[in-house]
Design a protein around this motif. Structure first.
Motif, mmCIF file in Angstrom:
data_model
loop_
_atom_site.group_PDB
_atom_site.id
_atom_site.type_symbol
_atom_site.label_atom_id
_atom_site.label_comp_id
_atom_site.label_asym_id
_atom_site.label_seq_id
_atom_site.Cartn_x
_atom_site.Cartn_y
_atom_site.Cartn_z
ATOM 1 N N CYS A 272 -5.283 -3.558 11.816
ATOM 2 C CA CYS A 272 -5.579 -3.513 10.389
ATOM 3 C C CYS A 272 -5.222 -4.845 9.747
ATOM 4 N N SER A 273 -6.163 -5.361 8.944
ATOM 5 C CA SER A 273 -5.935 -6.649 8.286
ATOM 6 C C SER A 273 -5.635 -6.447 6.817
ATOM 7 N N MET A 274 -5.490 -5.203 6.389
ATOM 8 C CA MET A 274 -5.397 -4.839 4.979
ATOM 9 C C MET A 274 -6.698 -5.279 4.291
ATOM 10 N N CYS A 275 -7.777 -5.219 5.056
ATOM 11 C CA CYS A 275 -9.083 -5.640 4.541
ATOM 12 C C CYS A 275 -8.977 -6.995 3.856
ATOM 13 N N THR B 115 -9.016 -1.428 -0.608
ATOM 14 C CA THR B 115 -9.292 -1.489 0.827
ATOM 15 C C THR B 115 -10.321 -0.417 1.143
ATOM 16 N N MET C 158 0.839 -1.190 0.000
ATOM 17 C CA MET C 158 0.000 0.000 0.000
ATOM 18 C C MET C 158 0.872 1.238 0.000
ATOM 19 N N MET D 49 -1.622 2.859 9.771
ATOM 20 C CA MET D 49 -2.290 1.607 10.127
ATOM 21 C C MET D 49 -1.202 0.554 10.249
HETATM 22 S S1 SF4 Z 1 -9.591 -0.008 5.927
HETATM 23 FE FE1 SF4 Z 1 -8.571 -1.994 5.687
HETATM 24 S S2 SF4 Z 1 -6.543 -1.514 4.904
HETATM 25 FE FE2 SF4 Z 1 -7.394 0.391 5.692
HETATM 26 S S3 SF4 Z 1 -6.643 0.520 7.779
HETATM 27 FE FE3 SF4 Z 1 -8.625 -0.479 7.893
HETATM 28 S S4 SF4 Z 1 -8.211 -2.675 7.760
HETATM 29 FE FE4 SF4 Z 1 -6.351 -1.603 7.129
#
Ligand code: SF4
Ligand code: SF4
Lengths: 486, 543
Positions: B456-459, B484, B283, B367
């Motif tokens: 954060c899971s990187m969605c 994301t 990202m 994040m």
């Molecule tokens: S929206 Fe997804 S990628 Fe962005 S900070 Fe939250 S979990 Fe992470």
């Protein structure tokens, strides 16, 4: 060993021209007589604090770790501070009984039993924190590499927390076994003198049928030596591994290779301070002045100077290394420790741990029981602050200033800490009334070697027969004759 | 210093608004200007300048009216600007807990409105207000008397605000909005007047009295430390320097090696690299375009069922935001200045903590950086946080026992712990704990229980969906196919997500740009998220 010529160059380790029988009587007295009022008051207070602590732990488990003062930046604080503090305290016992045994330091014999008991109790108190600092205690057993049906789940052998689990449980079990084996002949003595059937039964069980024959003694000595050899590396390993919780991390102020030796020295330092605090009370309360003498206190004070100086050098080395590293984060972390919002914790640590023990260079202070008691308290406080400083000041300002935060303990944090002190004293006070607080079988081996002694038994202060009669008032029956072992 | 969302202004109020707007935007604002009175400022911000100029040239009578108004201002009186916060606006959505807990872009305060005031005024003998508001110090409460209305609010120090001005946000003090919004803050609408001359709303007032009270109040801020402390966290450069050298301001971090050479931390490696056979998610975050608005924070909230924790928990430093926007003010003290003036380290850092009177402000969304050598992973005793072979740091909630060791060892402090059972605890009545609220949670994302760590899971659920869609069609995910949540809502496209193993993806192109840098690269953890230098169109002396 018992027939070594008495050495006038050294101070005697047992004062007051005791006989073998005197030793037995003196040390069994707290077990055989009734506790005084003070004991009940102190015990009651400790018990109440302990219950309060247990209540707060239940509250924590029931509600969530949020009842502590932790936040998103400082996720360890009092919990791990207390853990390391207690574990450190638990270092003196095994050091005294193992390393000093191997070095043939006879003065340890007066204090090793109580010091080992202290070790066991301190490790129990320490264990509270890593267990209950877990968000989900109920699945805490997952840290153990147990075969399981969750799939291929296994513990992470890279994690210092896992090493902690192994190190501490090993240390605890070896210390416990060592302590218990030393107790067996003494339990037998108590058993043989016991006058109530319940006590007789209990001590019979506890003494594992000790008969005191030569073969048993020979094995006893061998096992003690083997266990001493086994526990010696443990004294060094436990705090080394505890220090790796910090040393292997990436947080400035934690990430330093000096930690293992520094932590071990600090642990021995704090352990001896706690032994001194306790023993000075115990000798007074249980009337053991003849056995725990100024010579003992002085010997321990010398260890305090040594380890205190190592710790002091470590503090200064840390400062130097942070400056010399040229890493801005390291430099700031240490500057912040000394001058930031937690400066008071840092300077309390410096004063208590580096300055006060240096007073022991003066023989007068080293030999003064009052001064020793006060300084030992200072060291206990200083060592608590040391851990607090390492843990909280490193976390509260690490890499990104946006997450810099202060930590404030909640009443639960404080309550659980006070509760653990309560638990410690409950255990120690029970120990003092039910276990021989000095290893009398060992002490008797040095009676002739280290002081004046009496060949004949004088009249004991109280007669066993009287006590028997007293306890059997109105009942007729054969008196149970106490026979003692030498 | 506000968020730029100003209501329309009228000619009559023009000089007033102009002065209030000044500190946030005017680049010529210098030392001493802070003491300027509201009149006679020639350069107004563009949006305001036009009507002012028009009004002034059109009607000389207006000038005398304005002058007369100004003369009415008594000594010691303040000028008030009523503004809208980015998140809450005029307050019509105030009952949405997400918006209440969204930190204000500038003040980083949640759940309240307050009086923003210049530090010079707060320090004045009349007030002696606490400056270090937030977690450590309580704010003093003051009474603002304006147009016959009295508003009682805590005072918040706002570096860069012009002396003599105060600001209060609208949207608070609601009484019938619902359980979340009722009774929070004070309602500033009664202080809004209608201009007699033109019938427009007047969102500002002169001759405002501020009275100190003996009360204090604990504002809930998510960021209580405001400067970068001389660290290269947000990298900046000037447009001129950038034109000359695109790498300007982005000097590489170099480590000295034992063989006498130097290399970047990403190339110095004690560990074996994780295999990246197929995808390598990454990202980029362009600091040039990030406005600090916080839309991404809300996007992440709604996508990932992130809990709202309420004012009290924010005060304790326990917000659950997986994504936060760091705001840094510049400080008058810099490394260079300290060196030139021979300031010692202790004083230097103490001075660095203090934002300058008219600071520059930078924003940085942070994040989980999905480190390729993640320090959080090695310390977990039960392998609850592990590395995927697609470059993600993944959190297995069900396995977590809650030692919080990972959170301590994360250099970015992005891990969030479930201190309570937010989804089933009546103390956290923010719609997640009732049946209706539960029905609008994202079904693709687990609701975390008490005592586990999250971040954060990187969605990852979106990545998975994108991969599956691509697989069904027998192709690789194309650029921009997987977005994301934070990327999707960003109004300026500051966030780009994609596969670093795929050269057609924008993120891969970004990763090769000279502006690219990793935050805290020197720790040697090889983050998968990277930032792009902020380029400003200012002269070098202003940077
Ligand atoms: S929206 Fe997804 S990628 Fe962005 S900070 Fe939250 S979990 Fe992470
Ligand atoms: S940013 Fe923090 S949580 Fe994320 S992978 Fe790196 S160390 Fe772990």
């Amino acid at each position: 060993m018992a027939h070594a010529p008495s050495n006038n160059l050294r101070e005697p380790l047992i004062l007051g021209e005791k006989s073998y029988h005197d030793i037995t009587v003196d040390i069994c007295r707290p077990i055989e007589t009734r506790a005084n009022k003070l004991w009940y008051v102190v015990f009651g207070l400790s018990f109440i604090t302990m219950l309060w602590g247990i209540g707060l732990i239940a509250y924590t488990v029931g509600t969530g770790l949020g009842v502590w003062g932790l936040n998103k930046s400082v996720e360890w604080a009092w919990d791990i501070t207390n853990f390391v503090w207690w574990i450190g305290i638990g270092h003196a016992g095994t050091l005294i009984s193992a390393i000093l045994l191997l070095f043939r330091q006879r003065w340890r014999m007066s204090i090793n039993r109580a010091a080992e008991a202290m070790t066991i109790f301190a490790v129990i108190c320490a264990a509270i924190y890593p267990v209950f600092h877990m968000g989900r205690v109920w699945v805490g057993y997952w840290v153990l590499p147990l075969p399981n049906q969750f799939g291929s789940l296994w513990a992470n052998f890279n994690s210092p927390l896992l090493w902690d689990v192994f190190a501490i449980s090993t240390y605890f079990s070896v210390s416990l076994v060592f302590w218990y084996i030393g107790l067996i002949p003494d339990f037998a003595t108590v058993r043989d003198r016991a006058i109530t059937p319940a006590a007789k039964k209990a001590y019979t069980l506890l003494s594992f049928g000790w008969t005191g024959n030569a073969k048993a003694w020979a094995r006893f000595e061998e096992v003690s030596l083997v266990l001493a050899g086994l526990s010696t590396p443990l004294v060094l390993s436990v705090h080394t591994i505890v220090s790796m919780d910090f040393a292997t991390s990436v947080i400035p102020g934690w990430h330093t290779t000096i930690f293992p030796p520094y932590f071990v020295a600090g642990a021995i330092f704090s352990g001896f301070a706690m032994v001194l605090t306790l023993m000075l009370i115990v000798r007074k309360v249980l009337g053991l002045e003849a056995y725990i003498t100024v010579a003992h206190v002085e010997a321990m004070n010398k260890i305090i100077i040594l380890t205190g100086s190592i710790v002091g050098v470590a503090y200064l080395t840390e400062l130097f290394m942070s400056w010399y590293s040229g890493v801005e984060y390291e430099q700031y972390a240490f500057l912040n420790r000394a001058t930031g919002p937690y400066w008071w914790a840092y300077w309390s640590m410096m004063t208590c741990n580096v300055v006060t023990p240096q007073l022991f260079w003066f023989p007068k202070i080293r030999k003064s029981l009052v001064a020793t008691f006060i300084i030992s308290i200072f060291v206990n406080i200083g060592m608590w602050f040391e851990r607090f400083v390492i843990i909280v000041t490193s976390l509260h300002r690490d890499y990104l200033p946006s997450s810099w935060m202060m930590f404030h303990p909640s009443f639960v944090d404080i309550g659980i800490f006070v509760g653990s002190i309560g638990l410690f004293f409950v255990m120690f006070l029970l120990f003092a009334r039910t276990f021989p607080v000095i290893a009398l079988n060992e002490l008797k081996t040095i009676l002739k070697a280290t002081g004046k002694y009496k060949r004949t038994s004088p009249q004991p202060e109280y007669k066993i027969e009287d006590l028997i009669l007293e306890s059997r008032k109105g009942k007729s029956g054969a008196a149970i004759h106490g026979e003692e072992h030498h | 210093m506000h968020d730029g969302v100003y209501p329309a202004v009228t000619a009559g109020a023009a000089p007033v608004v102009e002065a209030a707007e000044e500190p946030a935007t005017a680049p010529e604002h210098k030392e001493g200007d802070a003491h300027a009175t509201p009149h006679g400022r020639p350069q107004a911000p563009v949006a305001v300048a036009a009507p002012v100029a028009a009004a002034i040239s059109a009607d000389p009578a207006t000038i005398s009216t304005a002058a007369a108004n100004l003369n009415k201002v008594k000594g010691g009186a303040f000028e008030l600007v009523i503004y809208e916060k980015t998140g809450l606006g005029d307050g019509r959505l105030a009952n949405n807990p997400w918006l209440q807990e969204l930190p204000d872009p500038i003040s980083r305060v949640t759940w309240d409105n307050y009086i923003t005031m210049s530090i010079a005024d707060m320090n004045s003998d009349d007030f002696k207000f606490n400056i270090l508001n937030g977690q450590e110090q309580l704010s003093n409460v003051a009474e603002v008397v304006v147009n016959g209305v009295t508003l009682k609010l805590p005072v918040y120090a706002s570096p860069g605000q012009a002396k003599g001005t105060i600001g209060i946000a609208l949207g608070y003090g609601r009484t019938k909005a619902g359980k979340t919004a009722n009774g929070i803050g004070a309602n500033a609408f009664p202080a809004v007047t209608i201009n007699k001359d033109n019938g427009f709303f007047e969102y500002s007032a002169v001759d405002v009295k501020v009275n100190k009270t003996s009360e204090t109040y604990n504002l809930a801020g998510t960021q209580t430390f405001h400067t970068m402390m001389g660290r290269a966290i947000v990298k900046e450069t000037t447009l001129d320097a950038y034109k000359k050298d695109a790498k300007a301001g982005n000097e590489p971090v170099l480590l000295s090696l034992s063989n006498g050479t130097k290399d970047t931390p990403n190339n110095v490696n004690l560990w074996e690299d994780h295999p990246r056979l197929n995808h390598k998610w990454g990202m980029s975050i362009d600091l040039n375009t990030c406005l600090g608005c916080g839309a991404c924070v809300i996007g992440c909230h709604s996508e990932n069922n992130v809990a709202v924790v309420g004012k009290d928990e924010v005060r304790r430093g326990r917000d659950m935001h997986w994504l936060r926007i760091d705001r840094y003010y510049t400080s008058d003290m810099t490394e260079k200045k300290a060196e030139e003036e021979g300031v010692g380290a202790i004083d230097k850092f103490l001075d660095m903590e203090v934002p300058s009177d008219s600071p520059r402000v930078v924003f940085q969304p942070v994040m989980c950086q999905h480190c390729n050598h993640a320090p959080c992973e090695t310390v977990c005793p039960v392998l609850a946080t592990t590395h995927s072979n697609e470059g993600l740091n993944q959190m297995t909630y069900n396995r977590c026992i809650g030692t919080k060791y990972c959170g301590n060892n994360c250099p970015y402090k992005v891990r969030r712990f479930n201190w309570f059972k937010y989804a089933d605890n009546s103390a956290f009545d923010f719609h997640m704990n009732d049946t209706l609220g539960k029905m609008v949670l994202n079904p693709d994302v687990i609701v975390r229980g008490r005592g586990v760590m999250e971040k954060c899971s990187m969605c990852v659920q979106r990545i998975q969906e994108g991969k599956l869609n691509a697989k069904k069609e027998g192709r690789r995910p194309i650029d921009g196919e997987i977005k994301t949540a934070c990327q999707q809502v960003c109004p300026t496209n500051a966030i780009t997500f994609g596969d670093l193993n795929d050269d057609t993806h924008t993120v891969t192109k970004h990763s090769k740009e000279p502006r690219m840098y990793h935050l805290l690269e020197e720790v040697g953890i090889q983050p998968s998220v990277f930032y792009m230098t902020k380029v400003r169109n200012v002269s070098a002396s202003e940077l």
